[in-house]
Design an enzyme around this catalytic site. Sequence first.
Site, PDB file in Angstrom:
ATOM      1  N   GLU A   1      36.720  -0.577 -16.085  1.00  0.00           N
ATOM      2  CA  GLU A   1      38.085  -0.108 -16.296  1.00  0.00           C
ATOM      3  C   GLU A   1      38.925  -1.219 -16.905  1.00  0.00           C
ATOM      4  OE1 GLU A   1      39.764   1.640 -12.803  1.00  0.00           O
ATOM      5  OE2 GLU A   1      38.132   3.102 -12.579  1.00  0.00           O
TER       6      GLU A   1
ATOM      7  N   GLU B   1      41.084   8.828 -19.861  1.00  0.00           N
ATOM      8  CA  GLU B   1      41.154   9.754 -18.727  1.00  0.00           C
ATOM      9  C   GLU B   1      42.586  10.185 -18.439  1.00  0.00           C
ATOM     10  OE1 GLU B   1      39.776  10.286 -14.046  1.00  0.00           O
ATOM     11  OE2 GLU B   1      39.109   8.523 -15.187  1.00  0.00           O
TER      12      GLU B   1
END
Length: 347
Positions: A154, A222
């Site tokens: 991430e 996302e």
Amino acid sequence: MASSLTRNCSRFSKAISVRFMSNLPENTVYGGPKPQNPNQRVTLTHLRQKHRKGEPITVVTAYDYPSAVHLDTAGIDVCLVGDSASMVVHGHDTTLPISLDEMLVHCRAVARGAKRPLLVGDLPFGTYESSSSQAVDTAVRVLKEGGMDAIKLEGGSASRITAAKAIVEAGIAVIGHVGLTPQAISVLGGFRPQGRNIASAVKVVETAMALQEAGCFSVVLECVPPPVAAAATSALKIPTIGIGAGPFCSGQVLVYHDLLGMMQHPHHAKVTPKFCKQYANVGEVINKALMEYKEEVSKKVFPGPSHSPYKITASELDGFLTELQKLGFDKAASAAASAAENMEPSE
């Protein structure tokens, strides 16, 4: 004799190395480049070709051997072993608790089942943030011990982008991840979509660009609005993989359990995520089958003769009954004789 043994050992060693390599690389050094074979493992070259042609890339998040076999059979391009296993498989409320050792178990199981997709393993929270050295060490373990072809981490902060760059420079392929980054829920204030105001939208694009600059071969977007995902996809030279980011990405990813309608995540209050399309309702089928099994066992319907396949001949049975009686187990002998009678097929 010795030379023959050496040749055989060499051949065996080569077979072993090929069998356990998660991603057998294309050989462009000896014999020249060859066209991509759809039956071989998907490689970064294959994904770049699809991206260049504008062909969508298919990604599914899975965590074990059976699901990996299904992905393999379906011809999915990429299998992501996600840290969402923390929630989907282990029952936690967030992705934070899962450890690297637990992730490696999932990675190995998937690697045994999926022979064609490119395999990508998530770096779990707490295993790459401290330093570039920690990040590289973790990524190396995911490839060497987990059997993965690449890792995903991430992005968002400068330190994580630095970690991505260090991992790429160590010779490991990396997918970045921006937008809703579940490992950062304490900063984001929960599982909240990103890019819904000017500053946040710009940050999504800028972070994706920074991950590309760091050497990532792809970026997951996302839970961002479709126009933001479209802007990032247009700005980048590498493919974007959307999840809850609309149809304008270079590819899409969904969780195996979600798209099959098997179960729901706790943080979605027991409902399917808004962005997830259920392509089946496997959960209902599973529940129905389990209830039928429970009912048949309770009523002593299962197992019947057709599911009790192992037989003992009449003569062996007679001898067995005699031995039981000699041992003083008359009641056991009677039970065995009655079972044999009940197992006989009805006329």
